[in-house]
Design an enzyme around this catalytic site. Structure first.
Site, PDB file in Angstrom:
ATOM      1  N   PHE A  44      36.789  -2.745  31.858  1.00  0.00           N
ATOM      2  CA  PHE A  44      37.995  -2.549  31.053  1.00  0.00           C
ATOM      3  C   PHE A  44      38.824  -1.432  31.683  1.00  0.00           C
ATOM      4  O   PHE A  44      38.345  -0.307  31.861  1.00  0.00           O
ATOM      5  CB  PHE A  44      37.639  -2.172  29.614  1.00  0.00           C
ATOM      6  CG  PHE A  44      37.143  -3.329  28.777  1.00  0.00           C
ATOM      7  CD1 PHE A  44      36.739  -4.521  29.365  1.00  0.00           C
ATOM      8  CD2 PHE A  44      37.085  -3.234  27.404  1.00  0.00           C
ATOM      9  CE1 PHE A  44      36.290  -5.588  28.606  1.00  0.00           C
ATOM     10  CE2 PHE A  44      36.648  -4.289  26.619  1.00  0.00           C
ATOM     11  CZ  PHE A  44      36.247  -5.476  27.221  1.00  0.00           C
ATOM     12  N   GLU A  45      40.061  -1.736  31.993  1.00  0.00           N
ATOM     13  CA  GLU A  45      40.961  -0.768  32.615  1.00  0.00           C
ATOM     14  C   GLU A  45      42.242  -0.667  31.799  1.00  0.00           C
ATOM     15  O   GLU A  45      42.355  -1.226  30.703  1.00  0.00           O
ATOM     16  CB  GLU A  45      41.245  -1.185  34.065  1.00  0.00           C
ATOM     17  CG  GLU A  45      39.988  -1.298  34.928  1.00  0.00           C
ATOM     18  CD  GLU A  45      40.260  -1.714  36.365  1.00  0.00           C
ATOM     19  OE1 GLU A  45      41.434  -1.613  36.800  1.00  0.00           O
ATOM     20  OE2 GLU A  45      39.327  -2.149  37.060  1.00  0.00           O
ATOM     21  N   GLY A  46      43.223   0.049  32.333  1.00  0.00           N
ATOM     22  CA  GLY A  46      44.533   0.126  31.694  1.00  0.00           C
ATOM     23  C   GLY A  46      44.473   0.646  30.270  1.00  0.00           C
ATOM     24  O   GLY A  46      44.009   1.747  30.005  1.00  0.00           O
TER      25      GLY A  46
END
Length: 594
Positions: free
Chosen positions: A379-381
């Site tokens: 999970f990024e951003g």
């Protein structure tokens, strides 16, 4: 002149008369005992692990001062507990010298100096709570930074009921003893005051009692992590809790993963300029293959889909049947194939329980269709963030965090102990939490947002491989800025995960992970990401972390990690594009580690 003198004398007499009718000023008193160590001993002080001593030089005043010998495994904490009055203001101060010297009150206010080449005064004020009857003050250094000195320690304010007539002081120096798959032994140092017995706490729950300075907690689940504190009690009440100690029971399930693993992402749903690689053509050197990526139909739907690369973009893409057959062949070789969820473009925000449940069912469908070994959480951003006021990573309240934790626990329970769970957070979501934590306010609400997820899943987590790339400078446990692209960055960032760290502005400490749960990630080549590190620098970092060798002046706060799991890279495709430099350099090196 005589008239002037007469007037002056009259004014003085009036002033004296006025002052004589006022109450005398109240002066603060130092209520610590042996505060300047002038007894020539550590009387009234308790120092962890025999690390404290009294020296005659250097001193701030008098004939003696404290010397605390901080080591790679002990901060040389020295404490004294005194009786105080409730709802009362106090000022704590001390003269200190050395690198990274801390002064404070257990469970309360503290201050520190990163460097004091000569005696420097530290001071901090606090107010006792409505029911507080004692305070434990502490001095300590930091892991591996050498000996610090302290002198003329003062706690100014009114004294309370002496410990002998009330509740005892807090126990000190809790330590782990023998650890089995279902039990942990603890010991600690007795406090001042009359003690009837001790209670061992996990959180706010008493899990054991003892009349001596040791206890064994039984009935534990294999391969689980526990954090304990100890409190003493007598007929007058219970002491404050001791410092915490953390340990993990044995009996962890062997997932069949290589002791030192080479982990890589495979562009399974796109080519990204580096070209498509068929699963059957992935070299056997790769121990974990992360299929990039499963992405949601919308950020908040929880409905994750895995779409294989279309032939228009990947002309050599194999059929589903051949893809699945190649996965089975890898698994027969002992390799693990995972679906990676998220990535740079796949924002996943499980804002509702409905989205959580859809996430579980849709991810399960992908795992079942392809017969995969587990899940990688990338999970990024803006996928993870912390609501204002959500400051306890061990008890998060933000829905996207709570629902993700619940979903991952459900998947782990569904597939069993051999389910491989990995995570690939950016440094912004992990190590930056040392200085900035989103829920505490005052900055980006995403800082440190992976910490509650990692902590909640630490007993199910197979490997955490933080992305040591595409990162700005990050402050390490040595209070220095570290920059991507060299051994120093990988050493400092990985040591933080192993040693654990205080979480900024929250009063909580994130416990470190086991060495076998830790790897670090880096780009396979310059085109793959910002932070490419040469093979020689990567291997220097591994030698430092695994063996304590060639650390470049950095002192490991978490100790050496012979069981460190290995290396992750973005990506297998980029490594092939650059003639397999990453694989050919590091796979034999990992295999040669102890």
């Amino acid at each position: 002149m005589k008239k002037y003198l007469a007037a002056l004398m009259a004014a003085l007499l009036v002033t004296i008369g006025l002052n004589a009718t006022q109450a005398p000023a109240a002066f603060a008193a130092n209520i610590l005992s042996n505060s300047g160590f002038e007894t020539g001993s550590l009387s009234n002080w308790a120092c962890s692990g025999g690390t404290g001593s009294v020296v005659s030089t250097p001193v701030h005043s008098g004939s003696y001062a404290l010397a605390g010998a901080a080591s790679g495994s002990d901060t040389a904490q020295c404490t004294q507990t005194v009786a105080v009055k409730a709802n009362t203001a106090y000022t704590l101060s001390a003269w200190v010298r050395g690198s990274y010297v801390y002064l404070g009150v257990t469970g309360g206010a503290s201050t520190w100096t990163p460097s004091a080449t000569s005696y420097t005064k530290l001071s901090v004020s606090f107010t006792t709570t409505a029911s507080q009857t004692s305070a434990q003050i502490f001095l300590h250094g930091w892991y591996g930074t050498g000996t610090y000195n302290a002198d003329d320690v003062e706690l100014d304010g009114p004294g309370g009921t002496p410990p002998g007539d009330g509740a005892p002081a807090a126990p000190t120096a809790p330590q782990l003893g023998a650890v089995t798959s279902n039990s942990m032994a603890l010991s600690w140092t007795a406090p001042t005051g009359t003690v009837t017995g001790y209670r061992v706490y996990e959180g706010n729950t008493a899990v054991a009692t003892s009349t001596g300075t040791s206890a064994t907690i039984g009935g534990l689940t294999p391969c689980t992590t526990h954090t304990y504190t100890v409190a003493a009690y007598n007929s007058a009440g219970e002491s404050p809790k001791s410092d915490s100690v953390t340990g993990t029971t044995g009996g962890c399930t062997d997932t069949g993963l290589a002791k030192h693993a080479l982990i890589g992402y495979l562009h399974a749903s796109f080519a990204n300029g580096s070209g498509y690689i068929r699963m059957a053509d992935v070299p056997s050197a790769w121990d974990i293959i992360d299929l990039a990526f499963g992405e949601p139909t919308s950020p908040t739907s929880g409905d994750v889909r895995f779409n294989r690369c279309p032939a228009s973009e990947c002309p050599n893409v194999e059929s589903d049947a051949d893809f699945i057959a190649a996965i089975r062949a890898k698994q027969a070789q002992g390799k693990k194939v995972l679906i990676s969820i998220g990535g740079q473009n796949g924002q996943v925000q499980l804002t509702t329980t409905a989205a959580r449940d859809t996430f579980v069912s849709s991810v399960s469908a992908i795992i079942d269709k392809y017969g995969l070994d587990g899940l990688d959480v990338d999970f990024e951003g803006h996928s993870l963030y912390l609501d204002a006021g959500d400051t306890d990573f061990a008890n998060p309240t933000t829905p996207v965090i709570v629902n993700l934790i619940s979903a991952l626990k459900t998947l782990k329970a569904k597939y069993g102990s051999k389910f491989v769970l990995t995570m690939a957070p950016e440094t912004f979501f992990v190590q930056v939490g040392y200085k900035f934590y989103g829920g505490a306010g005052g900055g980006d609400n995403r800082t440190g947002a992976y910490l509650p997820v990692i902590h909640a899943l630490r007993d199910a987590l197979t490997v955490l491989h933080v992305q040591d790339y595409n990162s700005g400078p990050v402050t390490g446990l040595d209070e220095q800025w570290h920059n991507v692209g060299n051994a120093d960055f990988h050493i400092a960032m990985t040591d933080m995960v192993k040693a654990g760290f205080t979480v900024a502005g929250t009063g909580h400490r994130f416990p470190g992970l086991r060495a076998d749960q830790i790897a670090f990630g880096l780009p396979a080549a310059t085109s793959a990401g910002n932070g490419y590190t040469s093979p020689a620098q990567v291997q220097q970092a591994l030698n430092c972390l695994a063996k304590g060798q060639d650390c470049g002046g950095y002192t490991l706060r978490g100790g050496t990690s012979p069981a460190i799991r290995g290396l992750m890279t973005w990506s297998i495709n980029w490594d092939r594009y650059f003639n397999w430099e990453f694989m050919n350099s590091h796979e034999p090196f990992l295999n040669a580690l102890p």
